[in-house]
Design an enzyme around this catalytic site. Structure first.
Site, PDB file in Angstrom:
ATOM      1  N   ASP A 245      -5.994  -0.707  -1.603  1.00 46.92           N
ATOM      2  CA  ASP A 245      -6.742  -1.578  -2.508  1.00 46.92           C
ATOM      3  C   ASP A 245      -7.938  -2.245  -1.840  1.00 46.92           C
ATOM      4  O   ASP A 245      -8.008  -2.349  -0.616  1.00 46.92           O
ATOM      5  CB  ASP A 245      -5.832  -2.695  -3.015  1.00 46.92           C
ATOM      6  CG  ASP A 245      -5.540  -3.734  -1.938  1.00 46.92           C
ATOM      7  OD1 ASP A 245      -5.059  -3.334  -0.856  1.00 46.92           O
ATOM      8  OD2 ASP A 245      -5.835  -4.920  -2.144  1.00 46.92           O
TER       9      ASP A 245
ATOM     10  N   PHE B  61     -13.946   2.096   5.096  1.00 53.71           N
ATOM     11  CA  PHE B  61     -13.015   1.380   4.241  1.00 53.71           C
ATOM     12  C   PHE B  61     -12.743   2.234   3.006  1.00 53.71           C
ATOM     13  O   PHE B  61     -13.679   2.660   2.321  1.00 53.71           O
ATOM     14  CB  PHE B  61     -13.577   0.016   3.834  1.00 53.71           C
ATOM     15  CG  PHE B  61     -12.602  -0.762   3.002  1.00 53.71           C
ATOM     16  CD1 PHE B  61     -11.506  -1.364   3.594  1.00 53.71           C
ATOM     17  CD2 PHE B  61     -12.762  -0.868   1.630  1.00 53.71           C
ATOM     18  CE1 PHE B  61     -10.572  -2.055   2.827  1.00 53.71           C
ATOM     19  CE2 PHE B  61     -11.838  -1.563   0.858  1.00 53.71           C
ATOM     20  CZ  PHE B  61     -10.743  -2.162   1.456  1.00 53.71           C
TER      21      PHE B  61
ATOM     22  N   GLY C 180       0.763  -1.237   0.000  1.00 51.46           N
ATOM     23  CA  GLY C 180       0.000   0.000   0.000  1.00 51.46           C
ATOM     24  C   GLY C 180       0.795   1.288   0.000  1.00 51.46           C
ATOM     25  O   GLY C 180       0.352   2.295  -0.533  1.00 51.46           O
TER      26      GLY C 180
ATOM     27  N   LYS D  65      -6.649   5.841  11.274  1.00 56.67           N
ATOM     28  CA  LYS D  65      -8.014   5.672  11.780  1.00 56.67           C
ATOM     29  C   LYS D  65      -7.931   5.635  13.302  1.00 56.67           C
ATOM     30  O   LYS D  65      -7.755   4.569  13.890  1.00 56.67           O
ATOM     31  CB  LYS D  65      -8.615   4.364  11.261  1.00 56.67           C
ATOM     32  CG  LYS D  65      -8.868   4.314   9.758  1.00 56.67           C
ATOM     33  CD  LYS D  65      -9.484   2.964   9.357  1.00 56.67           C
ATOM     34  CE  LYS D  65      -9.710   2.856   7.868  1.00 56.67           C
ATOM     35  NZ  LYS D  65     -10.071   1.469   7.443  1.00 56.67           N
TER      36      LYS D  65
ATOM     37  N   ASP E 128      -4.432   1.354  10.903  1.00 55.67           N
ATOM     38  CA  ASP E 128      -5.805   0.982  11.267  1.00 55.67           C
ATOM     39  C   ASP E 128      -5.767   0.417  12.689  1.00 55.67           C
ATOM     40  O   ASP E 128      -5.704   1.183  13.648  1.00 55.67           O
ATOM     41  CB  ASP E 128      -6.273  -0.016  10.190  1.00 55.67           C
ATOM     42  CG  ASP E 128      -7.716  -0.451  10.329  1.00 55.67           C
ATOM     43  OD1 ASP E 128      -8.536   0.338  10.781  1.00 55.67           O
ATOM     44  OD2 ASP E 128      -8.014  -1.597   9.967  1.00 55.67           O
TER      45      ASP E 128
ATOM     46  N   ARG F 246      -5.442   0.558  -6.386  1.00 56.02           N
ATOM     47  CA  ARG F 246      -4.193   1.193  -5.946  1.00 56.02           C
ATOM     48  C   ARG F 246      -3.763   2.340  -6.853  1.00 56.02           C
ATOM     49  O   ARG F 246      -3.071   3.256  -6.423  1.00 56.02           O
ATOM     50  CB  ARG F 246      -3.049   0.162  -5.914  1.00 56.02           C
ATOM     51  CG  ARG F 246      -3.251  -0.953  -4.910  1.00 56.02           C
ATOM     52  CD  ARG F 246      -1.950  -1.728  -4.730  1.00 56.02           C
ATOM     53  NE  ARG F 246      -2.134  -3.012  -4.075  1.00 56.02           N
ATOM     54  CZ  ARG F 246      -2.229  -3.179  -2.765  1.00 56.02           C
ATOM     55  NH1 ARG F 246      -2.169  -2.150  -1.954  1.00 56.02           N
ATOM     56  NH2 ARG F 246      -2.379  -4.396  -2.259  1.00 56.02           N
TER      57      ARG F 246
ATOM     58  N   GLU G 212       3.942   4.232   6.100  1.00 57.63           N
ATOM     59  CA  GLU G 212       2.718   3.453   5.926  1.00 57.63           C
ATOM     60  C   GLU G 212       1.705   4.258   5.116  1.00 57.63           C
ATOM     61  O   GLU G 212       1.688   5.495   5.175  1.00 57.63           O
ATOM     62  CB  GLU G 212       2.104   3.147   7.304  1.00 57.63           C
ATOM     63  CG  GLU G 212       2.386   1.750   7.821  1.00 57.63           C
ATOM     64  CD  GLU G 212       1.602   0.663   7.079  1.00 57.63           C
ATOM     65  OE1 GLU G 212       1.247   0.842   5.895  1.00 57.63           O
ATOM     66  OE2 GLU G 212       1.352  -0.372   7.704  1.00 57.63           O
ATOM     67  N   ASP G 213       0.849   3.558   4.397  1.00 56.03           N
ATOM     68  CA  ASP G 213      -0.268   4.221   3.745  1.00 56.03           C
ATOM     69  C   ASP G 213      -1.327   4.566   4.785  1.00 56.03           C
ATOM     70  O   ASP G 213      -1.850   5.675   4.822  1.00 56.03           O
ATOM     71  CB  ASP G 213      -0.856   3.338   2.631  1.00 56.03           C
ATOM     72  CG  ASP G 213      -1.074   1.893   3.064  1.00 56.03           C
ATOM     73  OD1 ASP G 213      -0.701   1.531   4.205  1.00 56.03           O
ATOM     74  OD2 ASP G 213      -1.619   1.109   2.267  1.00 56.03           O
TER      75      ASP G 213
HETATM   76  P1  IMP Z   1      -3.472  -2.502  10.622  1.00 55.50           P
HETATM   77  O1  IMP Z   1      -2.435  -3.582  10.752  1.00 55.50           O
HETATM   78  O2  IMP Z   1      -4.824  -2.962  11.109  1.00 55.50           O
HETATM   79  O3  IMP Z   1      -3.058  -1.197  11.263  1.00 55.50           O
HETATM   80  O4  IMP Z   1      -3.736  -2.254   9.092  1.00 55.50           O
HETATM   81  C1  IMP Z   1      -2.757  -1.749   8.296  1.00 55.50           C
HETATM   82  C2  IMP Z   1      -2.898  -2.222   6.863  1.00 55.50           C
HETATM   83  O5  IMP Z   1      -4.213  -2.677   6.534  1.00 55.50           O
HETATM   84  C3  IMP Z   1      -2.651  -1.049   5.958  1.00 55.50           C
HETATM   85  O6  IMP Z   1      -1.275  -0.921   5.680  1.00 55.50           O
HETATM   86  C4  IMP Z   1      -3.469  -1.387   4.745  1.00 55.50           C
HETATM   87  O7  IMP Z   1      -2.705  -2.193   3.878  1.00 55.50           O
HETATM   88  C5  IMP Z   1      -4.628  -2.170   5.282  1.00 55.50           C
HETATM   89  N1  IMP Z   1      -5.811  -1.286   5.472  1.00 55.50           N
HETATM   90  C6  IMP Z   1      -6.268  -0.738   6.625  1.00 55.50           C
HETATM   91  N2  IMP Z   1      -7.368   0.014   6.425  1.00 55.50           N
HETATM   92  C7  IMP Z   1      -7.612  -0.044   5.091  1.00 55.50           C
HETATM   93  C8  IMP Z   1      -8.622   0.556   4.252  1.00 55.50           C
HETATM   94  O8  IMP Z   1      -9.520   1.315   4.669  1.00 55.50           O
HETATM   95  N3  IMP Z   1      -8.531   0.273   2.924  1.00 55.50           N
HETATM   96  C9  IMP Z   1      -7.558  -0.543   2.397  1.00 55.50           C
HETATM   97  N4  IMP Z   1      -6.601  -1.116   3.132  1.00 55.50           N
HETATM   98  C10 IMP Z   1      -6.618  -0.866   4.479  1.00 55.50           C
HETATM   99 MG    MG Z   2      -0.265  -1.328   4.029  1.00 55.10          MG
END
Ligand code: IMP
Ligand code: MG
Length: 176
Positions: free
Chosen positions: A160, A153, A46, A132, A104, A166, A100-101
């Site tokens: 993606d 989302f 991402g 978030k 979450d 993407r 990071e993109d």
């Molecule tokens: P985390 O590990 O839950 O913090 O999530 C991080 C990863 O989940 C990000 O780097 C994204 O690749 C993916 N992700 C989290 N939220 C979204 C979203 O809203 N759309 C798409 N990918 C997401």
């Molecule tokens: Mg990611």
């Protein structure tokens, strides 16, 4: 409105707002790391676009590396972070900026924290285009945040839905 696979998405964040957020992050990083040779560590897939934009704006010497981690399936996290492509550079004693993109739950950051602690980096900071805050469950400080968003989302600008979206230059959110 756009459609990716079976889902519809509506425009949410413009390219202009995204680039403004990236410029803000870059100014903060550039100020913080003036005169230091840091390593940018992008989290694939991402973060490839935001990483290139941040790195382009960094005026001094730096190194660039990537790891590939994955946790999402469809529109939600599986809770398990797997390393799909590991780190190929020894970062012992180095200053690292993770790119990071989106942050979450923070599960991905927990996995990276472990990798970097095991490698005995000198220190690291986290830059993310999107956060978030209501989904974030960890306590790692997130040093450089482009924009806080609700628990929607989103797709576009590197993010993606099951592989698609993407390449979109603005961000869309799932239609309610
Ligand atoms: P985390 O590990 O839950 O913090 O999530 C991080 C990863 O989940 C990000 O780097 C994204 O690749 C993916 N992700 C989290 N939220 C979204 C979203 O809203 N759309 C798409 N990918 C997401
Ligand atoms: Mg990611």
């Amino acid at each position: 409105m756009i459609q990716l696979h079976d889902l519809e998405f509506t425009p949410f964040i413009s390219e202009e707002e995204i680039l403004h957020s990236i410029s803000k992050i870059s100014e903060e990083i550039n100020r913080e790391y003036e005169g230091k040779i840091l390593v940018f560590l992008g989290i694939l897939n991402g973060a490839f676009l935001v990483a290139s934009e941040i790195i382009k704006r960094f005026p001094a010497d730096c190194e660039v590396n990537f790891v590939k981690l994955g946790s999402y399936e469809g529109t939600s996290t599986t809770g398990n972070v797997s390393t799909l492509l590991g780190l190929t550079q020894n970062l012992k004693g180095r200053e690292v900026v993770i790119i990071e993109d989106i942050v979450d739950t923070g599960n991905t950051l927990a996995a990276i924290d472990k990798i970097l602690m095991d490698m005995e980096v000198s220190g690291y900071k986290i830059a993310t285009l999107f956060l978030k805050p209501h989904a974030y469950k960890k306590s790692y400080p997130i040093d450089f945040v482009g924009m806080e968003i609700p628990n929607d989302f989103i797709v576009g600008y590197g993010l993606d839905y099951n592989g698609l979206g993407r390449n979109l230059t603005q961000v869309y959110k799932l239609k309610e």
